[in-house]
Every structure is written in structure tokens, then in C-alpha cells.
Design a protein around this motif. Structure first.
Motif, PDB file in Angstrom:
ATOM      1  N   ARG A  74      -2.883  63.712  -1.766  1.00  0.00           N
ATOM      2  CA  ARG A  74      -3.974  63.882  -2.729  1.00  0.00           C
ATOM      3  C   ARG A  74      -3.748  62.985  -3.957  1.00  0.00           C
ATOM      4  O   ARG A  74      -4.669  62.331  -4.437  1.00  0.00           O
ATOM      5  CB  ARG A  74      -4.047  65.355  -3.141  1.00  0.00           C
ATOM      6  CG  ARG A  74      -5.146  65.666  -4.121  1.00  0.00           C
ATOM      7  CD  ARG A  74      -5.202  67.162  -4.406  1.00  0.00           C
ATOM      8  NE  ARG A  74      -6.174  67.465  -5.426  1.00  0.00           N
ATOM      9  CZ  ARG A  74      -7.000  68.492  -5.379  1.00  0.00           C
ATOM     10  NH1 ARG A  74      -6.985  69.317  -4.364  1.00  0.00           N
ATOM     11  NH2 ARG A  74      -7.862  68.703  -6.364  1.00  0.00           N
ATOM     12  N   ALA A  75      -2.494  62.940  -4.435  1.00  0.00           N
ATOM     13  CA  ALA A  75      -2.177  62.097  -5.602  1.00  0.00           C
ATOM     14  C   ALA A  75      -2.382  60.621  -5.271  1.00  0.00           C
ATOM     15  O   ALA A  75      -2.888  59.853  -6.105  1.00  0.00           O
ATOM     16  CB  ALA A  75      -0.739  62.361  -6.048  1.00  0.00           C
ATOM     17  N   ALA A  76      -1.992  60.220  -4.054  1.00  0.00           N
ATOM     18  CA  ALA A  76      -2.156  58.813  -3.655  1.00  0.00           C
ATOM     19  C   ALA A  76      -3.638  58.444  -3.563  1.00  0.00           C
ATOM     20  O   ALA A  76      -4.053  57.345  -3.957  1.00  0.00           O
ATOM     21  CB  ALA A  76      -1.460  58.570  -2.321  1.00  0.00           C
ATOM     22  N   LEU A  77      -4.434  59.396  -3.056  1.00  0.00           N
ATOM     23  CA  LEU A  77      -5.879  59.148  -2.959  1.00  0.00           C
ATOM     24  C   LEU A  77      -6.490  59.028  -4.354  1.00  0.00           C
ATOM     25  O   LEU A  77      -7.327  58.151  -4.611  1.00  0.00           O
ATOM     26  CB  LEU A  77      -6.542  60.300  -2.179  1.00  0.00           C
ATOM     27  CG  LEU A  77      -8.020  60.168  -1.865  1.00  0.00           C
ATOM     28  CD1 LEU A  77      -8.301  58.944  -0.982  1.00  0.00           C
ATOM     29  CD2 LEU A  77      -8.537  61.432  -1.166  1.00  0.00           C
ATOM     30  N   LEU A  78      -6.037  59.884  -5.264  1.00  0.00           N
ATOM     31  CA  LEU A  78      -6.539  59.822  -6.643  1.00  0.00           C
ATOM     32  C   LEU A  78      -6.170  58.490  -7.289  1.00  0.00           C
ATOM     33  O   LEU A  78      -7.005  57.855  -7.943  1.00  0.00           O
ATOM     34  CB  LEU A  78      -5.973  60.993  -7.458  1.00  0.00           C
ATOM     35  CG  LEU A  78      -6.307  60.992  -8.958  1.00  0.00           C
ATOM     36  CD1 LEU A  78      -7.823  61.015  -9.181  1.00  0.00           C
ATOM     37  CD2 LEU A  78      -5.657  62.183  -9.665  1.00  0.00           C
ATOM     38  N   ARG A  79      -4.923  58.053  -7.084  1.00  0.00           N
ATOM     39  CA  ARG A  79      -4.508  56.783  -7.692  1.00  0.00           C
ATOM     40  C   ARG A  79      -5.337  55.623  -7.143  1.00  0.00           C
ATOM     41  O   ARG A  79      -5.766  54.741  -7.893  1.00  0.00           O
ATOM     42  CB  ARG A  79      -3.023  56.519  -7.430  1.00  0.00           C
ATOM     43  CG  ARG A  79      -2.086  57.259  -8.356  1.00  0.00           C
ATOM     44  CD  ARG A  79      -0.669  56.660  -8.310  1.00  0.00           C
ATOM     45  NE  ARG A  79      -0.131  56.657  -6.964  1.00  0.00           N
ATOM     46  CZ  ARG A  79       0.462  57.697  -6.387  1.00  0.00           C
ATOM     47  NH1 ARG A  79       0.604  58.819  -7.049  1.00  0.00           N
ATOM     48  NH2 ARG A  79       0.926  57.612  -5.158  1.00  0.00           N
ATOM     49  N   LEU A 103     -15.428  59.839  -7.038  1.00  0.00           N
ATOM     50  CA  LEU A 103     -14.366  60.334  -6.160  1.00  0.00           C
ATOM     51  C   LEU A 103     -13.152  60.790  -6.973  1.00  0.00           C
ATOM     52  O   LEU A 103     -12.587  61.864  -6.733  1.00  0.00           O
ATOM     53  CB  LEU A 103     -13.966  59.228  -5.169  1.00  0.00           C
ATOM     54  CG  LEU A 103     -12.818  59.535  -4.210  1.00  0.00           C
ATOM     55  CD1 LEU A 103     -13.098  60.777  -3.375  1.00  0.00           C
ATOM     56  CD2 LEU A 103     -12.542  58.335  -3.305  1.00  0.00           C
ATOM     57  N   SER A 104     -12.767  59.977  -7.946  1.00  0.00           N
ATOM     58  CA  SER A 104     -11.583  60.364  -8.725  1.00  0.00           C
ATOM     59  C   SER A 104     -11.867  61.595  -9.578  1.00  0.00           C
ATOM     60  O   SER A 104     -10.988  62.448  -9.754  1.00  0.00           O
ATOM     61  CB  SER A 104     -11.060  59.198  -9.574  1.00  0.00           C
ATOM     62  OG  SER A 104     -12.029  58.687 -10.407  1.00  0.00           O
ATOM     63  N   LYS A 105     -13.097  61.746 -10.039  1.00  0.00           N
ATOM     64  CA  LYS A 105     -13.454  62.961 -10.802  1.00  0.00           C
ATOM     65  C   LYS A 105     -13.320  64.203  -9.916  1.00  0.00           C
ATOM     66  O   LYS A 105     -12.776  65.229 -10.346  1.00  0.00           O
ATOM     67  CB  LYS A 105     -14.897  62.832 -11.319  1.00  0.00           C
ATOM     68  CG  LYS A 105     -15.380  64.033 -12.120  1.00  0.00           C
ATOM     69  CD  LYS A 105     -16.817  63.805 -12.595  1.00  0.00           C
ATOM     70  CE  LYS A 105     -17.386  65.033 -13.280  1.00  0.00           C
ATOM     71  NZ  LYS A 105     -16.662  65.448 -14.485  1.00  0.00           N
ATOM     72  N   MET A 106     -13.794  64.077  -8.680  1.00  0.00           N
ATOM     73  CA  MET A 106     -13.735  65.228  -7.771  1.00  0.00           C
ATOM     74  C   MET A 106     -12.279  65.650  -7.528  1.00  0.00           C
ATOM     75  O   MET A 106     -11.965  66.842  -7.498  1.00  0.00           O
ATOM     76  CB  MET A 106     -14.385  64.873  -6.433  1.00  0.00           C
ATOM     77  CG  MET A 106     -14.291  65.999  -5.412  1.00  0.00           C
ATOM     78  SD  MET A 106     -15.211  65.671  -3.911  1.00  0.00           S
ATOM     79  CE  MET A 106     -14.255  64.387  -3.145  1.00  0.00           C
ATOM     80  N   ILE A 107     -11.394  64.664  -7.398  1.00  0.00           N
ATOM     81  CA  ILE A 107      -9.994  64.998  -7.104  1.00  0.00           C
ATOM     82  C   ILE A 107      -9.279  65.485  -8.363  1.00  0.00           C
ATOM     83  O   ILE A 107      -8.482  66.422  -8.322  1.00  0.00           O
ATOM     84  CB  ILE A 107      -9.254  63.766  -6.530  1.00  0.00           C
ATOM     85  CG1 ILE A 107      -9.988  63.238  -5.302  1.00  0.00           C
ATOM     86  CG2 ILE A 107      -7.807  64.111  -6.183  1.00  0.00           C
ATOM     87  CD1 ILE A 107      -9.528  61.847  -4.861  1.00  0.00           C
ATOM     88  N   HIS A 108      -9.595  64.832  -9.486  1.00  0.00           N
ATOM     89  CA  HIS A 108      -8.844  65.092 -10.724  1.00  0.00           C
ATOM     90  C   HIS A 108      -9.241  66.389 -11.422  1.00  0.00           C
ATOM     91  O   HIS A 108      -8.396  67.068 -12.007  1.00  0.00           O
ATOM     92  CB  HIS A 108      -9.051  63.901 -11.680  1.00  0.00           C
ATOM     93  CG  HIS A 108      -8.309  64.034 -12.969  1.00  0.00           C
ATOM     94  ND1 HIS A 108      -8.847  64.632 -14.083  1.00  0.00           N
ATOM     95  CD2 HIS A 108      -7.055  63.664 -13.312  1.00  0.00           C
ATOM     96  CE1 HIS A 108      -7.964  64.608 -15.055  1.00  0.00           C
ATOM     97  NE2 HIS A 108      -6.863  64.028 -14.620  1.00  0.00           N
ATOM     98  N   ASP A 109     -10.536  66.720 -11.359  1.00  0.00           N
ATOM     99  CA  ASP A 109     -11.041  67.790 -12.219  1.00  0.00           C
ATOM    100  C   ASP A 109     -10.882  69.192 -11.644  1.00  0.00           C
ATOM    101  O   ASP A 109     -11.401  70.152 -12.216  1.00  0.00           O
ATOM    102  CB  ASP A 109     -12.525  67.547 -12.554  1.00  0.00           C
ATOM    103  CG  ASP A 109     -12.686  66.427 -13.565  1.00  0.00           C
ATOM    104  OD1 ASP A 109     -11.671  65.760 -13.866  1.00  0.00           O
ATOM    105  OD2 ASP A 109     -13.809  66.214 -14.047  1.00  0.00           O
ATOM    106  N   THR A 110     -10.235  69.310 -10.506  1.00  0.00           N
ATOM    107  CA  THR A 110     -10.037  70.642  -9.942  1.00  0.00           C
ATOM    108  C   THR A 110      -8.721  70.680  -9.172  1.00  0.00           C
ATOM    109  O   THR A 110      -8.203  69.629  -8.759  1.00  0.00           O
ATOM    110  CB  THR A 110     -11.187  71.021  -8.992  1.00  0.00           C
ATOM    111  OG1 THR A 110     -10.985  72.359  -8.524  1.00  0.00           O
ATOM    112  CG2 THR A 110     -11.267  70.087  -7.800  1.00  0.00           C
ATOM    113  N   THR A 111      -8.206  71.899  -9.018  1.00  0.00           N
ATOM    114  CA  THR A 111      -7.015  72.063  -8.173  1.00  0.00           C
ATOM    115  C   THR A 111      -7.412  72.628  -6.812  1.00  0.00           C
ATOM    116  O   THR A 111      -6.563  72.843  -5.952  1.00  0.00           O
ATOM    117  CB  THR A 111      -6.011  73.025  -8.847  1.00  0.00           C
ATOM    118  OG1 THR A 111      -6.691  74.232  -9.176  1.00  0.00           O
ATOM    119  CG2 THR A 111      -5.421  72.403 -10.098  1.00  0.00           C
TER     120      THR A 111
END
Lengths: 159, 168
Positions: A74-79, A103-111
Motif C-alpha cells: 500500500r505504501a509503495a502504491l501511494l509513493r 488515487l493518492s488521496k484515496m490511499i492517503h486519507d484513510t486507513t
């Protein structure tokens, strides 16, 4: 209000200014800016290759996440998405930047676990925009697609 | 025209993306900077920093391993830091106010938002040269004053109180 805790505030000597001098009125060095803009133009020939590599990197990160959706993937996808958001506009792909931003907002803004289908929709959109060399930020078809993705992300984050 | 001797500067550029590093390095070279050091991650940056003692650090926020924020905190507070006052310009796609506050609290001096432009790089360099901020040392923070103005502040440590309340 009375002082409650010790706070030390101090100004170190400006060694940087002493080193570089100059600074008549604090204006920008327009000659240097012009040189750098010319250098940036000369880099543009490499931008297409760079953008292709970034798209491949994002697709690889998506593949890793699809296979094992753990925290590292998940972190790699966000980066990868975040890098693309930051760079695509420089590479003259503003709509890729916007899609990668969604895409990065979707990954970053929630757990919460992120839905692979929505990840795939973003990655596919980026792939198509790059494949078709859509560099116009007002491309109607691409805009409809991106607005739909952004709406889906907003709904997912709000749920 | 500023007339700066950029050729006298040593700048460390930290970014795990080689394209972004090349972009920033190309801009700096065109400005006349000769001594440019590169690092692809925070750990390597810390090593290069201690070997070269740069005048300015330009670091990406989001990197695998040690992030730009962690690097900034280490530069400000580690006992072996070569220069806790070195200006740090944070290269980031994060523009949300909470993220800006987070970076300020880590001790960064300036933001350079992506996409990077030539004028933005020059403006941030000029800012750290011409308008250095005073430094603050408290029990919970060391770094550039998070207010833009210098002054003899005598009030409470509101950020520490806020952090304490949030932790509770």
C-alpha cells in the motif's frame, strides 16, 4: 500572559548570505532563471521516456498490491501515485497528475482497506491518457472519466 | 538581478525519484551551483550530509525508509548533525494545511510544491538567503521559528500544550 516555560529564540549569523553575497534589493536573478528555463526545455526531450517509466512503476506497484495488499504494498502504491501526481504536470500530462492525485488521496486519507477495483480504474485511466498522449487539460472525455473517479473516491472516503 | 555567487554554494538534493532529482539538479546547475550532492533516500542523505556539510538541503517528503520529515528532525536534533541550522527546503506534493503544519513542526524552512518550476526554486533559494528565520529551542522543538516574525515571545507553548492534549 506570563511566561510558562523557557523558550529560547535566537537569530544565528547569516552565513549563507555572507557566502553568496549579492542580493541588490532581494530581486530574483532573472538571467539565472532564463538559463534554467532553457535547460528545462532541453530536458523535455527526455520527459516522454520519464513519463513512460513512471507509468510502468505505477503499474508494477498496482500489481504488487493486487497480489499482496499489505502495508508495504500500500505504501509503495501511494509513493508511486504521489510521485506521478508531482511530476506528470511537469511532463505536460496535467490530467495524469489529477488522476494520480485522486488515487493518492484515496490511499492517503484513510486507513480503511482500499478497493482494488477503484485502484485499477485509476491506473487504467492513467495508462489510457498516457497511451493516447492526452496533454490537453480540457479534454472532455478524459475529464468526464476523472470527475467520475474523484466522485467515487469521495464516496468511498465518506462511507 | 540578485548577483548571488551560487557557485560558492553546496546543495544536497534528496529524492528517491531519479527524474525529480535530475530536474532539480539541472535547475540548480543552470543557476550556477557547482557543488551538488545527491541522495536517493534519507539514510544515504544523512551520510552525505555528514561528509559534505551542505549549505542548503532540498529534500523530498515521501521516500521509502527515512522520510524527508524524519531526515529534517534528525538534522535539527541529532547530536552528530554537522549543522542543525542548515536551511531545509521540503519538496512535496502535499499541500494540505495539516501537512504543511506537520512539516513546519519537523523543522523545515521552506516548501517547494510539485510540480517544480524554475521560478519557485529561485524564490525559495532567495528566501533562505535573504530572509532567514530565527531559531527556537523549547523542550519539544528545535528549528526555525514557526512564526515568520522575530520577537521576544513570552507566551505559553501552545503547540506543546496542543500536542499534549491530543496525546491524552
Amino acid at each position: 500572559m506570563a511566561r510558562q516555560k523557557p523558550i529560547e529564540l535566537f537569530m544565528p549569523p547569516n552565513m549563507l548570505k555572507a557566502k553568496v553575497g549579492g542580493g541588490t534589493g532581494g530581486g530574483l536573478d532573472m538571467a539565472a532563471i532564463k538559463r534554467a528555463e532553457t535547460a528545462m526545455e532541453s530536458l523535455k526531450g527526455e520527459f516522454a521516456g520519464w513519463a513512460a517509466q513512471d507509468v510502468q512503476k505505477l503499474e508494477a506497484a498496482r500489481g504488487r498490491f493486487a497480489k499482496t495488499p499489505d502495508a508495504d504494498a500500500r505504501a509503495a502504491l501511494l509513493r508511486a501515485a504521489h510521485d506521478m501526481k508531482g511530476q506528470a504536470a511537469t511532463f505536460d500530462y496535467p490530467l495524469i497528475a489529477r488522476t494520480a492525485g485522486s488515487l493518492s488521496k484515496m490511499i492517503h486519507d484513510t486507513t480503511k482497506p482500499i478497493p482494488l477495483g477503484l485502484v485499477d480504474a485509476h491506473v487504467s485511466a492513467i495508462h489510457v491518457i498516457y497511451r493516447d498522449k492526452v496533454m490537453d487539460a480540457s479534454n472532455k472525455v478524459a475529464l468526464v472519466l476523472i470527475e467520475e473517479l474523484e466522485a467515487q473516491v469521495a464516496a468511498f472516503l465518506a462511507a | 538581478m540578485s548577483g548571488y555567487r551560487f557557485d560558492k554554494l553546496k546543495i544536497l538534493v534528496v529524492d528517491d525519484n531519479p527524474h525529480m532529482r535530475k530536474l532539480v539538479v539541472t535547475i540548480l546547475q543552470a543557476f550556477g551551483v557547482i557543488q551538488i550532492f545527491e541522495a536517493a533516500d534519507g539514510e544515504r542523505a544523512w551520510t552525505v550530509l555528514r561528509e559534505t556539510n551542505p549549505d542548503i538541503v532540498i529534500a523530498d517528503w515521501m521516500m521509502e525508509g527515512m522520510s524527508g520529515l524524519e531526515l529534517a528532525q534528525q538534522i535539527r536534533s541529532h547530536p552528530q548533525t554537522p549543522n542543525p541550522f542548515v536551511p531545509i527546503i521540503m519538496l512535496t506534493g502535499h499541500t494540505h494545511i495539516d501537512q504543511v503544519r506537520q512539516a513546519r513542526d519537523a523543522g523545515i524552512n521552506e516548501f517547494l510544491a510539485k510540480p517544480v518550476s524554475v521560478k519557485a526554486v529561485m524564490t525559495r533559494l532567495t528566501s533562505v538567503i535573504e530572509n532567514p528565520r530565527p531559531y527556537v529551542r523549547t523542550k519539544v522543538y528545535f528549528g526555525p521559528c514557526r512564526r515568520r516574525r522575530a520577537g521576544d515571545y513570552q507566551g505559553p507553548e501552545r503547540r506543546a500544550e496542543t500536542a499534549k492534549q491530543a496525546a491524552e
